[in-house]
Scaffold this active site. Structure first.
Site, mmCIF file in Angstrom:
data_model
loop_
_atom_site.group_PDB
_atom_site.id
_atom_site.type_symbol
_atom_site.label_atom_id
_atom_site.label_comp_id
_atom_site.label_asym_id
_atom_site.label_seq_id
_atom_site.Cartn_x
_atom_site.Cartn_y
_atom_site.Cartn_z
ATOM 1 N N TYR A 133 -16.872 17.571 -13.912
ATOM 2 C CA TYR A 133 -17.202 16.087 -13.939
ATOM 3 C C TYR A 133 -18.074 15.898 -12.837
ATOM 4 O O TYR A 133 -18.167 16.299 -11.822
ATOM 5 C CB TYR A 133 -15.968 15.350 -13.800
ATOM 6 C CG TYR A 133 -16.260 13.736 -13.700
ATOM 7 C CD1 TYR A 133 -16.621 13.105 -14.961
ATOM 8 C CD2 TYR A 133 -16.150 13.076 -12.719
ATOM 9 C CE1 TYR A 133 -16.927 11.916 -15.162
ATOM 10 C CE2 TYR A 133 -16.336 11.638 -12.558
ATOM 11 C CZ TYR A 133 -16.739 11.094 -13.874
ATOM 12 O OH TYR A 133 -16.994 9.728 -13.823
ATOM 13 N N ASP A 151 -7.791 19.352 -13.430
ATOM 14 C CA ASP A 151 -7.972 18.069 -14.016
ATOM 15 C C ASP A 151 -7.786 18.032 -15.354
ATOM 16 O O ASP A 151 -8.432 18.474 -16.205
ATOM 17 C CB ASP A 151 -9.402 17.644 -13.501
ATOM 18 C CG ASP A 151 -10.103 16.271 -14.117
ATOM 19 O OD1 ASP A 151 -9.324 15.846 -14.982
ATOM 20 O OD2 ASP A 151 -10.895 15.823 -13.542
ATOM 21 N N ARG A 180 0.936 -1.128 -0.005
ATOM 22 C CA ARG A 180 0.009 0.186 0.012
ATOM 23 C C ARG A 180 0.824 1.264 0.123
ATOM 24 O O ARG A 180 0.666 2.491 -0.612
ATOM 25 C CB ARG A 180 -0.888 -0.081 1.220
ATOM 26 C CG ARG A 180 -1.462 1.531 1.436
ATOM 27 C CD ARG A 180 -2.869 1.053 2.193
ATOM 28 N NE ARG A 180 -2.943 0.340 3.346
ATOM 29 C CZ ARG A 180 -2.033 0.573 4.384
ATOM 30 N NH1 ARG A 180 -1.337 1.697 4.618
ATOM 31 N NH2 ARG A 180 -2.158 -0.564 5.593
ATOM 32 N N LYS A 199 -9.270 6.954 -18.754
ATOM 33 C CA LYS A 199 -9.632 7.721 -20.283
ATOM 34 C C LYS A 199 -8.539 7.464 -21.206
ATOM 35 O O LYS A 199 -8.295 6.281 -21.388
ATOM 36 C CB LYS A 199 -10.244 8.987 -20.153
ATOM 37 C CG LYS A 199 -11.175 9.124 -18.689
ATOM 38 C CD LYS A 199 -12.529 8.672 -18.943
ATOM 39 C CE LYS A 199 -13.322 8.315 -17.868
ATOM 40 N NZ LYS A 199 -13.753 9.538 -17.034
HETATM 41 C C1 LIG Z 1 -13.994 10.175 -15.406
HETATM 42 C C2 LIG Z 1 -13.540 11.344 -15.138
HETATM 43 C C3 LIG Z 1 -13.247 11.457 -13.598
HETATM 44 C C4 LIG Z 1 -13.409 10.191 -12.622
HETATM 45 O O1 LIG Z 1 -12.569 9.146 -13.194
HETATM 46 P P1 LIG Z 1 -12.808 7.603 -12.836
HETATM 47 O O2 LIG Z 1 -11.554 7.009 -13.397
HETATM 48 O O3 LIG Z 1 -13.887 7.264 -13.535
HETATM 49 O O4 LIG Z 1 -13.094 7.802 -11.262
HETATM 50 C C5 LIG Z 1 -12.947 12.697 -13.225
HETATM 51 N N1 LIG Z 1 -12.701 13.863 -14.079
HETATM 52 C C6 LIG Z 1 -12.991 13.674 -15.395
HETATM 53 C C7 LIG Z 1 -12.704 14.860 -16.180
HETATM 54 C C8 LIG Z 1 -13.586 12.374 -15.892
HETATM 55 O O5 LIG Z 1 -13.667 12.418 -17.123
#
Ligand SMILES: *Cc1c(COP(=O)(O)O)cnc(C)c1O
Length: 378
Positions: free
Chosen positions: A98, A170, A46, A195
């Site tokens: 998001y 982000d 961890r 993504k």
């Molecule tokens: C999908 C997404 C998240 C969350 O990510 P997960 O891997 O689904 O937990 C956060 N910010 C953006 C812009 C996203 O597209």
């Protein structure tokens, strides 16, 4: 090191023990100590695992930061970063953030008395009006989801700094291949690596990079204390995905430009959102702070019925949440990814029932164009 090279040679290269060119999957939870407290850098997985560590070094290099961290999902990364704040703190977040970030801010962090409010950060004066004595950070996503609004990262960083706030970005939609917030002044960069970074619709993961070692120590403490770490196999899959990030992003972009050109001319399309369009309100800014516009395109066909009809006719666009993978995906944000946002709020933001979001994949552009042309026929 240039950008494509860094994707291949950044971070930790190969395995020092065997010469294996690919970093091995260290499927181990604990490590032998020679004497109590004497170990080779790893004691319990961890806290640290060599496969995860290699990924963390790679994302640090790609984002030009000081230290990288890998989490079990994008939301786990966001949760860890928000846990840097304490009861009584306040943060400002962009209004079309998001859905999951909106949810954790308004349904979880609020219970810990970490408050957030949401403003259109394309206008920094709106952020200025939202500031309070206890404000500690500005959290932005740029471009945003699904309307692809662009916030000026360098201006946001300068503004945040002048008020003693952290700037958190982000960077999921742009990826480090197109955009690096840290050299523009951001303190923390977050990714849903689920993504584009993974890129093949087969891993859920999150990454965070910080710009200084003190923040790095604090975030490592939280990562270890709260435990939302990425496992070794998923860490390996992400490193594999990242090697082709540049090739994929170039291909996404090429196809997106063709798709946008078709949608721009089509009478069934009422509104079109893409930062690469000269008519996009922040087009010049997007061009200046990023090296590419990405593969996400949103457009409005006017009604829920028309959106549904279009989706039914398509062959190569899979109806699914998520984005950034090799296969083209299509969604109706109001009914899928953004369904948890209250309707009035959604409509105020422009996320209408007829709004369609596509994540343009890397198929042959001709197939995608033919498909959309058939789908848009009325
Ligand atoms: C999908 C997404 C998240 C969350 O990510 P997960 O891997 O689904 O937990 C956060 N910010 C953006 C812009 C996203 O597209």
């Amino acid at each position: 090191m240039r950008r494509l090279t860094k994707l291949i040679h950044g971070g930790v290269a190969g395995d020092p023990h065997t010469g294996a060119v690919s970093v091995p999957i260290y499927q181990a939870s604990t490590y032998k100590q020679e004497e109590p407290g004497v170990h080779r850098g790893y004691e319990y997985a961890r806290t640290g695992n060599p496969t995860r560590h290699a990924l963390e070094e790679l994302i640090r290099d790609l984002e030009e930061g000081e230290r990288g961290f890998a989490f079990a999902s994008g939301m786990a990364a966001i949760t860890a970063v928000l846990t840097l704040f304490a009861s009584g703190d306040h943060i400002i977040i962009n209004d079309d953030v998001y859905g999951g970030t909106f949810r954790i801010a308004t349904k979880v962090m609020n219970r810990l008395d970490i408050e957030a409010n949401f403003v259109d950060t394309t206008d920094l004066e709106a952020a200025e009006r939202a500031i309070r004595p206890n404000t500690k950070a500005l959290f932005i996503e740029t471009p945003t989801n699904p309307l692809l609004k662009v916030t000026d990262i360098a201006a946001a960083a300068a503004w945040a700094k002048s008020h003693g706030l952290l700037l958190i970005v982000d960077n999921t939609f742009s990826t480090p291949y197109w955009q690096n917030p840290i050299p523009l002044g951001a303190d923390i960069v977050i990714h849903s690596a689920t993504k584009y970074l993974g890129g093949h619709s087969d891993v859920v993961a999150g990454l965070a990079v910080v710009n200084d070692s003190v923040l790095g120590e604090r975030l490592h403490f939280i990562q270890n204390a709260t435990g939302g770490v990425l496992g070794p196999h998923d860490s390996w899959l992400l490193q594999r995905g990242l090697k082709t990030l540049g090739l994929r992003m170039e291909a996404h972009e090429r196809n997106a430009r063709e798709v946008v050109a078709l949608l721009e001319e089509h009478p069934a399309v009422k509104r079109l959102y893409y930062p690469g369009l000269a008519s996009h309100p922040q087009h010049e800014l997007a061009k200046q702070q990023a090296r590419g516009f990405g593969g996400m395109v949103s457009f409005d066909v006017g009604s829920a019925e028309k959106a549904e009809e279009l989706i039914r006719k398509l062959r190569y666009f899979t109806l699914a949440e998520s984005l950034g993978a090799v296969e083209s995906l299509i969604s109706i944000p109001a009914r899928m990814t953004h369904a948890s946002i209250p309707k009035e709020r959604r409509e105020k933001l422009g996320i209408t029932e007829g709004l369609i979001r596509i994540s343009v994949g890397v198929e042959d552009a001709e197939d995608l164009l033919e498909d959309l042309a058939i789908g848009l026929e009325q």
